[in-house]
Design a protein around this motif. Structure first.
Motif, PDB file in Angstrom:
ATOM      1  N   GLU A 294       1.477   7.232   2.948  1.00 34.61           N
ATOM      2  CA  GLU A 294       0.916   8.022   1.849  1.00 34.61           C
ATOM      3  C   GLU A 294      -0.374   7.430   1.293  1.00 34.61           C
ATOM      4  OE1 GLU A 294       3.972   6.979   2.036  1.00 34.61           O
ATOM      5  OE2 GLU A 294       5.298   8.734   2.117  1.00 34.61           O
ATOM      6  N   GLY A 295      -0.503   6.114   1.286  1.00 38.72           N
ATOM      7  CA  GLY A 295      -1.687   5.492   0.701  1.00 38.72           C
ATOM      8  C   GLY A 295      -2.755   5.110   1.701  1.00 38.72           C
ATOM      9  N   LYS A 296      -2.660   5.636   2.906  1.00 36.01           N
ATOM     10  CA  LYS A 296      -3.574   5.227   3.969  1.00 36.01           C
ATOM     11  C   LYS A 296      -5.041   5.438   3.599  1.00 36.01           C
ATOM     12  CE  LYS A 296      -4.488   5.994   8.887  1.00 36.01           C
ATOM     13  NZ  LYS A 296      -4.053   6.732  10.101  1.00 36.01           N
ATOM     14  N   GLN A 297      -5.358   6.629   3.085  1.00 37.11           N
ATOM     15  CA  GLN A 297      -6.760   6.933   2.730  1.00 37.11           C
ATOM     16  C   GLN A 297      -7.226   6.074   1.559  1.00 37.11           C
ATOM     17  OE1 GLN A 297      -8.732   8.858   4.524  1.00 37.11           O
ATOM     18  NE2 GLN A 297      -7.009   9.252   5.914  1.00 37.11           N
ATOM     19  N   GLU A 298      -6.357   5.897   0.578  1.00 33.45           N
ATOM     20  CA  GLU A 298      -6.699   5.077  -0.583  1.00 33.45           C
ATOM     21  C   GLU A 298      -6.964   3.629  -0.176  1.00 33.45           C
ATOM     22  OE1 GLU A 298      -4.585   3.552  -4.744  1.00 33.45           O
ATOM     23  OE2 GLU A 298      -3.559   4.981  -3.432  1.00 33.45           O
ATOM     24  N   ILE A 299      -6.099   3.086   0.673  1.00 33.88           N
ATOM     25  CA  ILE A 299      -6.266   1.710   1.138  1.00 33.88           C
ATOM     26  C   ILE A 299      -7.528   1.575   1.977  1.00 33.88           C
ATOM     27  CG2 ILE A 299      -5.250  -0.094   2.598  1.00 33.88           C
ATOM     28  CD1 ILE A 299      -3.836   0.215  -0.058  1.00 33.88           C
ATOM     29  N   MET A 300      -7.767   2.542   2.830  1.00 29.35           N
ATOM     30  CA  MET A 300      -8.961   2.493   3.682  1.00 29.35           C
ATOM     31  C   MET A 300     -10.233   2.486   2.841  1.00 29.35           C
ATOM     32  SD  MET A 300     -10.114   5.076   6.756  1.00 29.35           S
ATOM     33  CE  MET A 300      -8.615   4.750   7.669  1.00 29.35           C
ATOM     34  N   LYS A 301     -10.237   3.262   1.768  1.00 27.94           N
ATOM     35  CA  LYS A 301     -11.414   3.333   0.904  1.00 27.94           C
ATOM     36  C   LYS A 301     -11.656   2.002   0.199  1.00 27.94           C
ATOM     37  CE  LYS A 301     -13.373   6.030  -2.899  1.00 27.94           C
ATOM     38  NZ  LYS A 301     -13.141   7.154  -3.846  1.00 27.94           N
ATOM     39  N   GLU A 302     -10.579   1.326  -0.211  1.00 31.73           N
ATOM     40  CA  GLU A 302     -10.716   0.078  -0.965  1.00 31.73           C
ATOM     41  C   GLU A 302     -10.866  -1.156  -0.072  1.00 31.73           C
ATOM     42  OE1 GLU A 302      -8.329  -0.799  -4.397  1.00 31.73           O
ATOM     43  OE2 GLU A 302      -7.613   1.268  -4.513  1.00 31.73           O
ATOM     44  N   PHE A 303     -10.093  -1.188   1.042  1.00 29.26           N
ATOM     45  CA  PHE A 303     -10.001  -2.424   1.817  1.00 29.26           C
ATOM     46  C   PHE A 303     -10.335  -2.267   3.295  1.00 29.26           C
ATOM     47  CE2 PHE A 303      -6.864  -2.663  -1.640  1.00 29.26           C
ATOM     48  CZ  PHE A 303      -7.304  -3.794  -2.310  1.00 29.26           C
ATOM     49  N   GLY A 304     -10.435  -1.047   3.789  1.00 26.16           N
ATOM     50  CA  GLY A 304     -10.633  -0.834   5.214  1.00 26.16           C
ATOM     51  C   GLY A 304      -9.324  -0.444   5.888  1.00 26.16           C
ATOM     52  N   ALA A 305      -9.422  -0.106   7.158  1.00 22.93           N
ATOM     53  CA  ALA A 305      -8.264   0.388   7.898  1.00 22.93           C
ATOM     54  C   ALA A 305      -7.253  -0.724   8.149  1.00 22.93           C
ATOM     55  CB  ALA A 305      -8.724   0.987   9.225  1.00 22.93           C
ATOM     56  N   VAL A 306      -5.967  -0.329   8.138  1.00 23.05           N
ATOM     57  CA  VAL A 306      -4.870  -1.254   8.429  1.00 23.05           C
ATOM     58  C   VAL A 306      -4.092  -0.705   9.610  1.00 23.05           C
ATOM     59  CG1 VAL A 306      -2.741  -2.273   7.563  1.00 23.05           C
ATOM     60  CG2 VAL A 306      -4.683  -2.005   6.029  1.00 23.05           C
ATOM     61  N   SER A 307      -3.823  -1.562  10.596  1.00 26.23           N
ATOM     62  CA  SER A 307      -3.129  -1.140  11.806  1.00 26.23           C
ATOM     63  C   SER A 307      -1.637  -0.946  11.546  1.00 26.23           C
ATOM     64  CB  SER A 307      -3.316  -2.182  12.909  1.00 26.23           C
ATOM     65  OG  SER A 307      -2.420  -1.954  13.971  1.00 26.23           O
ATOM     66  N   PRO A 308      -1.102   0.242  11.853  1.00 21.91           N
ATOM     67  CA  PRO A 308       0.349   0.455  11.708  1.00 21.91           C
ATOM     68  C   PRO A 308       1.166  -0.523  12.554  1.00 21.91           C
ATOM     69  CG  PRO A 308      -0.787   2.553  11.958  1.00 21.91           C
ATOM     70  CD  PRO A 308      -1.803   1.483  12.233  1.00 21.91           C
ATOM     71  N   ALA A 309       0.650  -0.885  13.732  1.00 14.60           N
ATOM     72  CA  ALA A 309       1.374  -1.827  14.598  1.00 14.60           C
ATOM     73  C   ALA A 309       1.533  -3.187  13.919  1.00 14.60           C
ATOM     74  CB  ALA A 309       0.635  -1.981  15.926  1.00 14.60           C
ATOM     75  N   THR A 310       0.489  -3.629  13.227  1.00 14.53           N
ATOM     76  CA  THR A 310       0.552  -4.911  12.511  1.00 14.53           C
ATOM     77  C   THR A 310       1.579  -4.848  11.389  1.00 14.53           C
ATOM     78  OG1 THR A 310      -1.769  -5.379  12.989  1.00 14.53           O
ATOM     79  CG2 THR A 310      -0.785  -6.567  11.161  1.00 14.53           C
ATOM     80  N   VAL A 311       1.552  -3.763  10.635  1.00 19.68           N
ATOM     81  CA  VAL A 311       2.505  -3.607   9.529  1.00 19.68           C
ATOM     82  C   VAL A 311       3.940  -3.547  10.050  1.00 19.68           C
ATOM     83  CG1 VAL A 311       3.284  -2.051   7.701  1.00 19.68           C
ATOM     84  CG2 VAL A 311       0.848  -2.531   7.968  1.00 19.68           C
ATOM     85  N   ASN A 312       4.146  -2.839  11.156  1.00 22.05           N
ATOM     86  CA  ASN A 312       5.491  -2.729  11.726  1.00 22.05           C
ATOM     87  C   ASN A 312       6.021  -4.090  12.176  1.00 22.05           C
ATOM     88  OD1 ASN A 312       5.606   0.042  11.312  1.00 22.05           O
ATOM     89  ND2 ASN A 312       4.735   0.528  13.322  1.00 22.05           N
ATOM     90  N   THR A 313       5.139  -4.925  12.699  1.00 20.49           N
ATOM     91  CA  THR A 313       5.556  -6.277  13.100  1.00 20.49           C
ATOM     92  C   THR A 313       5.988  -7.091  11.876  1.00 20.49           C
ATOM     93  OG1 THR A 313       4.026  -6.254  14.978  1.00 20.49           O
ATOM     94  CG2 THR A 313       4.814  -8.397  14.245  1.00 20.49           C
ATOM     95  N   ILE A 314       5.210  -6.998  10.804  1.00 22.06           N
ATOM     96  CA  ILE A 314       5.564  -7.709   9.561  1.00 22.06           C
ATOM     97  C   ILE A 314       6.907  -7.201   9.035  1.00 22.06           C
ATOM     98  CG2 ILE A 314       4.875  -8.164   7.181  1.00 22.06           C
ATOM     99  CD1 ILE A 314       1.958  -7.810   8.094  1.00 22.06           C
ATOM    100  N   MET A 315       7.126  -5.892   9.102  1.00 18.74           N
ATOM    101  CA  MET A 315       8.381  -5.307   8.623  1.00 18.74           C
ATOM    102  C   MET A 315       9.575  -5.871   9.384  1.00 18.74           C
ATOM    103  SD  MET A 315       7.949  -3.025   6.140  1.00 18.74           S
ATOM    104  CE  MET A 315       9.149  -1.732   6.265  1.00 18.74           C
ATOM    105  N   ARG A 316       9.426  -6.020  10.700  1.00 19.92           N
ATOM    106  CA  ARG A 316      10.528  -6.564  11.502  1.00 19.92           C
ATOM    107  C   ARG A 316      10.837  -8.006  11.112  1.00 19.92           C
ATOM    108  NH1 ARG A 316       8.048  -3.330  15.559  1.00 19.92           N
ATOM    109  NH2 ARG A 316       6.786  -5.080  16.303  1.00 19.92           N
ATOM    110  N   LYS A 317       9.803  -8.779  10.804  1.00 18.55           N
ATOM    111  CA  LYS A 317      10.010 -10.174  10.397  1.00 18.55           C
ATOM    112  C   LYS A 317      10.695 -10.247   9.023  1.00 18.55           C
ATOM    113  CE  LYS A 317       6.233 -12.203  13.094  1.00 18.55           C
ATOM    114  NZ  LYS A 317       6.941 -13.318  13.733  1.00 18.55           N
ATOM    115  N   ILE A 318      10.367  -9.313   8.136  1.00 24.02           N
ATOM    116  CA  ILE A 318      11.039  -9.269   6.824  1.00 24.02           C
ATOM    117  C   ILE A 318      12.512  -8.914   7.001  1.00 24.02           C
ATOM    118  CG2 ILE A 318      11.145  -8.056   4.613  1.00 24.02           C
ATOM    119  CD1 ILE A 318       8.101  -7.721   4.781  1.00 24.02           C
ATOM    120  N   ILE A 319      12.789  -7.955   7.893  1.00 27.58           N
ATOM    121  CA  ILE A 319      14.174  -7.555   8.151  1.00 27.58           C
ATOM    122  C   ILE A 319      14.973  -8.733   8.707  1.00 27.58           C
ATOM    123  CG2 ILE A 319      15.625  -6.095   9.617  1.00 27.58           C
ATOM    124  CD1 ILE A 319      13.417  -3.931   9.317  1.00 27.58           C
TER     125      ILE A 319
END
Length: 513
Positions: free
Chosen positions: A187-212
């Motif tokens: 949901e916040g993809k466009q907002e984040i991109m405007k403020e900080f630049g693009a974020v890779s979903p693959a990178t976020v998914n890897t972090i999520m697995r490590k948190i789990i």
């Protein structure tokens, strides 16, 4: 002069101090204890850290108990990691028996069965004071080290913390952290991109697995509120230092949670306690049992962090003591920082064991009174090789030592005794309160829900207007146009909500980082 007299004179010269000291036991030569040849540790150097090592069943836990008791007698509080459940007996008085009577006679000390002030604590489901910390308090660097993230993944975590800071989104538990990560790529993809630049979903998914993975080891019980104030470790009762026993019997198979907790505890103490200088005795001592669990499952970054803290924390008046089976369980850079070494017997069943024993012997000062590698395999239960630092910071002579007996119970507490201790604790009443205040998870959920409701209302109004228009059939739209409109409406909703929330949440503040 006989060898015994020579050895006694040698010990008296090396273990005579001007200031207060702890008596550990009496010296042994040719396997015979030397009455009143006391082996002592000056209080002044107890913040120089130490290690208690030895094979299973050689008396390491009893040595931990003796050290905690003697510290308490001198008004020094301590924190003990109890992974086997053996240390709770400190809360009850011991009993005299013939073995203890003989031993105290050889050492030349008084013995009085004593119960010590004890606080039982836990980071899991064990009974006691619940120790917790928020994700915000860990900060992006420590969280990244615990999760063993690479540079790209660390950048995303830093972005998440920055976004939450600027938008007043408290990160309290792992649920909050996961929610923000999901928001960043959805949901916040466009907002984040405007403020900080693009974020890779693959990178976020890897972090999520490590948190789990961390959650599966029980970390959800540790992250959250009410955060424990480490100043509550520094307590005295009737002149005795309070012994805080952290019960960890149910996390032996969850080493990542244990190392996470240990690093957070050391970091919080280092950042919270003021510089002490030379006070003549430590402010607090920490005993880490089964220390190999901290190091064997830690990343290089985590070990480097622990090493740095161990080097610096002594200036805060804090001593850290590692208890493990062999000194090789502790990294060399950490081992080099340890002033007190208490080495119980080792076992030599294989060629690898014999090599390890020779290597261990090289860590101790040279002596003319016995061969260190031979003594290491021939000591009985309750005996150890001891070397410490004297008041000038010089290593004391290596001494084969008959250790003193504990004054408290050498056994665990019964369930009803544990319940009684917990029920009397003022810290239990302070910290064992369920708190789930509004944080990043709830705030982002509301934000997304409102934006979706606004989008639905806009779509309904558009459909109604088209139906009321006379003489013109509704214009057909392509799937791409529909998606474009929905995306635009959702973004308008998010923008409007963000502007409203900026005023509403401006007064919200997370707990300190």
């Amino acid at each position: 002069m006989s060898k015994t007299d020579e050895f006694k004179a040698h010990l008296e010269k090396g273990y005579t101090f001007k200031g207060d000291s702890i008596i550990l036991g009496t010296g042994i030569v040719d396997h015979e204890p030397i009455p009143q040849a006391q082996i002592k540790i000056p209080l002044k150097t107890l913040n120089r850290h130490g290690m208690i090592a030895g094979a299973t069943g050689t008396g390491k836990t009893i040595t931990l108990q003796v050290l905690a008791e003697q510290l308490s007698h001198h008004g020094i509080p301590s924190v003990m990691m109890d992974l086997k459940g053996d240390l709770s007996g400190l809360a009850q008085a011991g009993q005299m028996n013939p073995i203890i009577e003989k031993r105290i006679g050889l050492i030349g000390i008084d013995y009085e069965p004593t119960k010590f002030p004890v606080e039982l604590m836990s980071i899991s489901n064990e009974k006691g004071v619940k120790l917790k910390a928020t994700v915000s308090e860990f900060g992006p660097v420590l969280i990244s080290q615990i999760l063993e993230l690479n540079d790209t993944q660390r950048g995303v975590i830093a972005l998440v913390f920055r976004y939450c800071d600027t938008h007043h989104l408290p990160l309290l538990d792992l649920k909050d952290l996961k929610k923000v990560l999901q928001y960043v790529i959805n949901e916040g993809k466009q907002e984040i991109m405007k403020e900080f630049g693009a974020v890779s979903p693959a990178t976020v998914n890897t972090i999520m697995r490590k948190i789990i993975e961390l959650e599966q080891q029980g970390a959800e019980n540790f992250f959250g509120e009410l955060s424990f104030d480490v100043n509550d470790f520094v307590q005295t009762e009737n002149g005795k230092g309070v012994i805080s026993i952290i019960r960890l019997t149910d996390i032996q198979n969850r080493p990542k949670l244990f190392s996470t907790f240990m690093l957070s505890l050391l970091s919080e103490i280092y950042e919270t306690f003021p510089e002490e200088g030379d006070t003549g005795k430590p402010k607090l001592c920490l005993f880490i049992d089964e220390a190999h669990l901290v190091f064997s499952n830690a990343s290089k970054d985590l070990i480097d962090k622990i090493e740095a803290i161990v080097k610096l924390i002594r200036s805060k008046g804090v001593g850290v003591y590692f208890c493990t089976q062999t000194p090789t369980d502790v990294p060399e850079k950490v081992l080099g920082q340890l002033g007190l070494k208490i080495q119980h017997s080792l076992r030599a069943f294989t060629a690898k064991d014999r090599t390890a024993i020779k290597k261990t012997a090289e860590n101790y000062p040279l002596t003319d009174f016995y061969k260190t590698d031979e003594i290491l395999t021939s000591m009985g239960i309750g005996e150890a090789l001891v070397t410490a630092l004297n008041e000038k910071g010089i290593p004391t002579p290596l001494a084969h030592t008959l250790l003193r007996s504990p004054e408290s119970r050498m056994n665990i507490l019964a369930p009803e005794e544990i319940n009684d201790l917990v029920n009397k604790s003022s810290l239990v009443r302070k910290y064992n309160v369920e708190i789930d205040r509004k944080s990043a998870f709830e705030i982002l959920d509301e934000k997304i829900t409102r934006a979706e409701q606004m989008a639905a209302e806009q779509a309904a109004e558009s459909t109604t207007a088209q139906r009321r228009s006379p003489g013109r059939p509704p214009k057909e739209t392509s799937m791409i146009e529909d998606l474009s409109k929905n995306t635009m409406v959702r973004q308008i909703g998010r923008t409007i909500f963000r502007e409203l929330a900026r005023g509403i949440m401006g007064s919200l503040s997370g707990k300190k980082r």
